[in-house]
Enzyme design. Structure first.
Site, PDB file in Angstrom:
ATOM      1  N   CYS A  76      72.571  14.276  67.716  1.00  0.00           N
ATOM      2  CA  CYS A  76      71.333  13.972  67.010  1.00  0.00           C
ATOM      3  C   CYS A  76      71.168  14.948  65.872  1.00  0.00           C
ATOM      4  O   CYS A  76      71.700  16.051  65.900  1.00  0.00           O
ATOM      5  CB  CYS A  76      70.141  14.050  67.936  1.00  0.00           C
ATOM      6  SG  CYS A  76      69.859  15.700  68.567  1.00  0.00           S
ATOM      7  N   CYS A 117      69.632  18.148  66.683  1.00  0.00           N
ATOM      8  CA  CYS A 117      70.513  19.119  67.348  1.00  0.00           C
ATOM      9  C   CYS A 117      71.219  19.951  66.303  1.00  0.00           C
ATOM     10  O   CYS A 117      71.504  21.130  66.506  1.00  0.00           O
ATOM     11  CB  CYS A 117      71.585  18.429  68.170  1.00  0.00           C
ATOM     12  SG  CYS A 117      71.006  17.000  69.012  1.00  0.00           S
ATOM     13  N   ASP A 134      82.826   8.366  26.529  1.00  0.00           N
ATOM     14  CA  ASP A 134      83.651   8.954  25.491  1.00  0.00           C
ATOM     15  C   ASP A 134      84.627   7.855  25.079  1.00  0.00           C
ATOM     16  O   ASP A 134      84.918   6.963  25.868  1.00  0.00           O
ATOM     17  CB  ASP A 134      84.385  10.150  26.083  1.00  0.00           C
ATOM     18  CG  ASP A 134      85.323  10.783  25.096  1.00  0.00           C
ATOM     19  OD1 ASP A 134      84.870  11.035  23.972  1.00  0.00           O
ATOM     20  OD2 ASP A 134      86.489  11.000  25.445  1.00  0.00           O
TER      21      ASP A 134
HETATM   22  P1  ADP Z   1      86.638  11.471  20.690  1.00  0.00           P
HETATM   23  O1  ADP Z   1      87.150  11.841  22.043  1.00  0.00           O
HETATM   24  O2  ADP Z   1      85.413  10.643  20.730  1.00  0.00           O
HETATM   25  O3  ADP Z   1      87.681  10.885  19.809  1.00  0.00           O
HETATM   26  P2  ADP Z   1      86.656  14.280  19.896  1.00  0.00           P
HETATM   27  O4  ADP Z   1      85.441  15.132  19.840  1.00  0.00           O
HETATM   28  O5  ADP Z   1      87.662  14.579  20.915  1.00  0.00           O
HETATM   29  O6  ADP Z   1      86.135  12.788  19.972  1.00  0.00           O
HETATM   30  O7  ADP Z   1      87.359  14.314  18.472  1.00  0.00           O
HETATM   31  C1  ADP Z   1      86.635  13.911  17.352  1.00  0.00           C
HETATM   32  C2  ADP Z   1      87.534  13.715  16.147  1.00  0.00           C
HETATM   33  O8  ADP Z   1      87.995  14.988  15.714  1.00  0.00           O
HETATM   34  C3  ADP Z   1      88.754  12.905  16.414  1.00  0.00           C
HETATM   35  O9  ADP Z   1      88.521  11.530  16.244  1.00  0.00           O
HETATM   36  C4  ADP Z   1      89.698  13.443  15.358  1.00  0.00           C
HETATM   37  O10 ADP Z   1      89.429  12.811  14.134  1.00  0.00           O
HETATM   38  C5  ADP Z   1      89.302  14.883  15.246  1.00  0.00           C
HETATM   39  N1  ADP Z   1      90.153  15.791  16.024  1.00  0.00           N
HETATM   40  C6  ADP Z   1      89.778  16.556  17.078  1.00  0.00           C
HETATM   41  N2  ADP Z   1      90.802  17.284  17.534  1.00  0.00           N
HETATM   42  C7  ADP Z   1      91.869  16.948  16.783  1.00  0.00           C
HETATM   43  C8  ADP Z   1      93.233  17.355  16.753  1.00  0.00           C
HETATM   44  N3  ADP Z   1      93.728  18.249  17.630  1.00  0.00           N
HETATM   45  N4  ADP Z   1      94.021  16.811  15.842  1.00  0.00           N
HETATM   46  C9  ADP Z   1      93.554  15.914  14.965  1.00  0.00           C
HETATM   47  N5  ADP Z   1      92.306  15.488  14.930  1.00  0.00           N
HETATM   48  C10 ADP Z   1      91.448  15.995  15.803  1.00  0.00           C
HETATM   49 MG    MG Z   2      87.615  13.238  23.580  1.00  0.00          MG
END
Ligand code: ADP
Ligand code: MG
Length: 720
Positions: free
Chosen positions: A41, A44, A419
């Site tokens: 229970c 308990c 996302d």
């Molecule tokens: P999501 O997951 O919505 O695409 P993020 O915040 O991960 O958004 O990334 C946003 C944008 O930033 C991407 O669409 C890209 O254009 C740019 N970006 C982020 N990190 C990188 C990376 N390592 N190389 C190239 N572009 C990047």
């Molecule tokens: Mg992302």
């Protein structure tokens, strides 16, 4: 499974916003976890809790009835044996072998005792009806009470010792009181019905209690290790990281690791819930507990047995099952008032009317009925049984719900934010167009060098497109979260990332580069720009990331489950975001920086109350934390994701998300039904008892009946 690279630079995730945590912070000190047997229970469980809490040096104890688990925090001076002794002192057993109870139910002492006392009770009834002497029938009833009630009375003493009016105490008083006023048959019926109810409930619950724990047993205790060319059998717990183990056809994998030789198809269902075998070749990750198919493989161990993903999952699910859900806390608060109030009413009924000239034994009888009703039995188990069952059921298809609170919250979701990359899309973008005046290979090698240490899916795509090229050396590498990366190559500072990054750095995207960018966006691809800080654009890359084929159907399933609004939050540009959201029939916000994603989630929470956020749990940790329920996809093997999420999905599988939400909805409904039914039945009986309309046996029967009904109702989630 995603490939993971060592990260020399920690991605600068903005500080996680404050949110009301589901659970109070864990008290410090050592921790002892025991499996307690024979708890029949919920009250308990509280008795055990109190007995352990009274040990000096114990700072916190949680005992979960439904999970059969005790979790104590204490100073190091308190030994495990001391805790075990306290549990045993309260009248319960500690499971020594960490497995399931192998004895079938009808062979347990509990069942045999119940059977004998039930037979004695029936014999008493039969002889009474046949007109036998009172002495004989009383002898039968008395022995039924003594045999069937021994366990109850012993637990009652422990309850009294812990100064608790738990259900054993209440039932014992009612049985003894019934006998004292000469109601022998009723007294015996209380004992027999109560014992039967408890036994049935334990029987119903045990399989669920053990189901998750049984998972942990899937990893073999012994494993063949390749040591200096020779194979030796070694206990799994003694195998170190980096050693190579042999997994033969048909064997279960003992330790997490990476395949170094051979290939085979593995059934990973203990981790992923997926029974379709996954093909594994050198370089692939395997998890302990998986069942090897027809190939033999050599695996380089990546974590010790106790840190395996399977162990983490089991630990997490069990932890989750032991935490109190909000409804349970409500019930606890309610019981703290309800039980004393009804007991006080019972006491008043036994004393006041007889003083005013009423018949003592008649009022004593009514008072005893109230005592039985004062037990909140069914109410107390209505929620935890459902939570344990729901969390257990979800873990079987690879959704790890981290607490009853998360389960209840997921059952109330009004809106879900996603996302984009890797969640709604495959997360494996392909390079589909390149604009590079200085030559494609040169540009790709440069971009790849700058992306080498980034975890971003776009980075992986660029790296694979540059496969085979010689990458220049990068100095002062930095990731710029939500934008891209930067670093020095051949003395020049370079940037790679979103158009927004270049805008922010004041680098114009005009002329040919501007046209190339417009063309990429027109095509609905994600643009990645490579340029020099000084202002020269080296390349414009277009990357296409396919929408997951199951995304649309999953969103439909979520809609059917009652979620009303869906928003895609992305850092990507407007055009690709629009294209994808149109395909899925959901709304979107594009061009968001990580902190703006957090803001967007907060706004949704303000508007809808309960909002889920789905991401990969690594890049999206802050947004997950800002939501009411954070879901991380593809969490197996990624500790951060397993830990940051409220609900972790072991694989990248959107339908699993929909299933988890639908299951939570059902759990939420079942909890409501259970609480409502238990409250209603209590209410009716409390009202009728003072008028002498409730027989003792009926009060017990109603209570045990409701307990069993709510238990079975809760377990439906698991059995399905
Ligand atoms: P999501 O997951 O919505 O695409 P993020 O915040 O991960 O958004 O990334 C946003 C944008 O930033 C991407 O669409 C890209 O254009 C740019 N970006 C982020 N990190 C990188 C990376 N390592 N190389 C190239 N572009 C990047
Ligand atoms: Mg992302």
């Amino acid at each position: 499974m995603k490939a993971k690279k060592p990260l020399p630079v920690i991605e600068q995730i903005p500080e996680s916003p404050v949110r009301e945590s589901f659970d109070a912070p864990e008290p410090p000190g050592e921790r002892t976890i025991l499996r307690v047997e024979g708890m029949d229970c919920a009250s308990c469980a509280a008795t055990v809790e109190k007995s352990v809490a009274r040990i000096p040096g114990v700072s916190g104890v949680k005992v979960n009835f439904a999970a059969g688990r005790l979790d104590a925090r204490h100073e190091s001076s308190v030994s495990r044996e001391r805790v075990e002794a306290a549990v045993e002192g309260a009248g319960y057993k500690v499971a020594k072998t960490e497995g399931m109870e192998a004895t079938p139910f009808w062979k347990t002492t509990r069942a045999i005792v119940l059977f004998i006392s039930g037979a004695l009770f029936l014999a008493g009834l039969a002889f009474g009806l046949a007109g036998a002497s009172q002495a004989l029938t009383v002898a039968f009833y008395l022995s039924a009470i003594a045999i069937g009630g021994a366990r109850i009375f012993r637990s009652a003493l422990a309850g009294l010792g812990a100064r608790r009016l738990d259900m054993n105490v209440l039932m014992s008083i009612a049985a003894v009181g019934g006998a004292a006023i000469g109601e022998w048959a009723e007294a015996a019926s209380i004992v027999v019905l109560f014992a039967a109810g408890n036994a049935l409930q334990i029987y119903a619950i045990d399989r669920t209690r053990n189901a998750v724990f049984a998972l942990a047993k899937l990893a073999p205790d012994e494993v063949a290790v390749d040591r200096g060319g020779a194979e030796v059998m070694v206990p799994s717990s003694e195998v170190g990281v980096g050693e190579v183990v042999v997994v033969r056809p048909g064997e279960r994998v003992a330790l997490d690791g990476e395949v170094v030789e051979g290939s085979s198809a593995l059934d990973e269902s203990p981790i992923t819930g997926e029974s379709v075998p996954a093909e594994k070749a050198p370089g692939d990750e395997v998890f302990s507990g998986s069942l090897n198919g027809r190939g033999a493989i050599l695996v380089r161990v990546s974590s010790e047995a106790k840190d395996s993903t399977l162990q983490k999952i089991v630990g997490m699910v069990e932890d989750a099952q032991s935490k109190k859900a909000p409804s349970e806390q409500f019930v606890d608060r309610f019981s703290r008032i309800y039980t004393p109030a009804v007991v006080a009413l019972a006491a008043a009924l036994a004393v006041v009317p007889p003083l005013l000239g009423g018949d003592f034994s008649e009022w004593a009888y009514r008072s005893l009925a109230l005592l039985i009703i004062a037990c909140p039995c069914a109410l107390v188990i209505s929620t935890p049984v459902t939570v344990v069952s729901g969390i257990g059921a979800a873990s079987r298809f690879g959704a790890l719900i981290k607490s009853g609170s998360a389960l209840e919250a997921a059952g109330k979701l009004e809106a879900i934010a996603f996302d984009k990359t890797g969640t709604l899309t495959e997360g494996r973008p392909d390079l589909s167009s390149v604009f590079a005046p200085d030559g494609e290979e040169h540009a790709l090698a440069l971009a790849a060098a700058l992306e080498k240490y980034s975890e971003h899916p776009l980075a992986h795509a660029i790296l694979s497109a540059a496969d085979g090229l010689e990458l220049p050396k990068v100095e002062n590498f930095q990731t710029i979260p939500g934008r891209g990366t930067e670093g020095n190559v051949r003395g020049k500072h370079h940037l790679v990332g979103s158009p927004r990054l270049f805008e922010e750095r004041g680098i114009p995207l005009d002329g040919d580069a501007g046209e190339a960018l417009a063309a990429v966006e027109e095509a609905g691809e994600t643009p990645v720009i490579l340029g020099e800080e000084s202002g020269r654009v080296v390349a414009v890359l277009g990357l296409a990331d396919a929408v997951r084929p199951e995304a649309r159907e999953s969103i439909e399933m979520l809609r059917e489950a009652g979620v009303k609004e869906f928003v895609m939050l992305t850092g990507d540009s407007e055009a690709p975001a629009r294209r994808i959201s149109e395909k899925l029939g959901i709304s979107y916000e594009a061009g968001l920086l990580p902190e703006q994603k957090v803001e967007a989630v907060r706004r949704l929470v303000e508007k809808h109350g309960q909002v889920g956020m789905v991401g990969d749990g690594v890049n999206d940790a802050p947004a997950l934390a800002a939501s009411s329920v954070g879901f991380a996809m593809g969490a197996a093997g990624t500790d951060v994701a397993l830990e940051t999420a409220d609900i972790a999905l072991t694989t990248d599988d959107l339908p699993k998300l929909a299933r988890a939400v639908a299951l939570s909805r059902r759990a939420e409904r079942v909890i409501k039904q259970n609480v409502a039914v238990s409250l209603a039945i209590k209410g009716v009986f409390v009202l009728l008892a003072p008028f002498g309309l409730v027989a003792l046996w009926l009060a017990v029967l109603a209570d045990m009946g409701t307990s069993i009904a709510v238990t079975l109702n809760g377990l439906r989630l698991f059995r399905k």
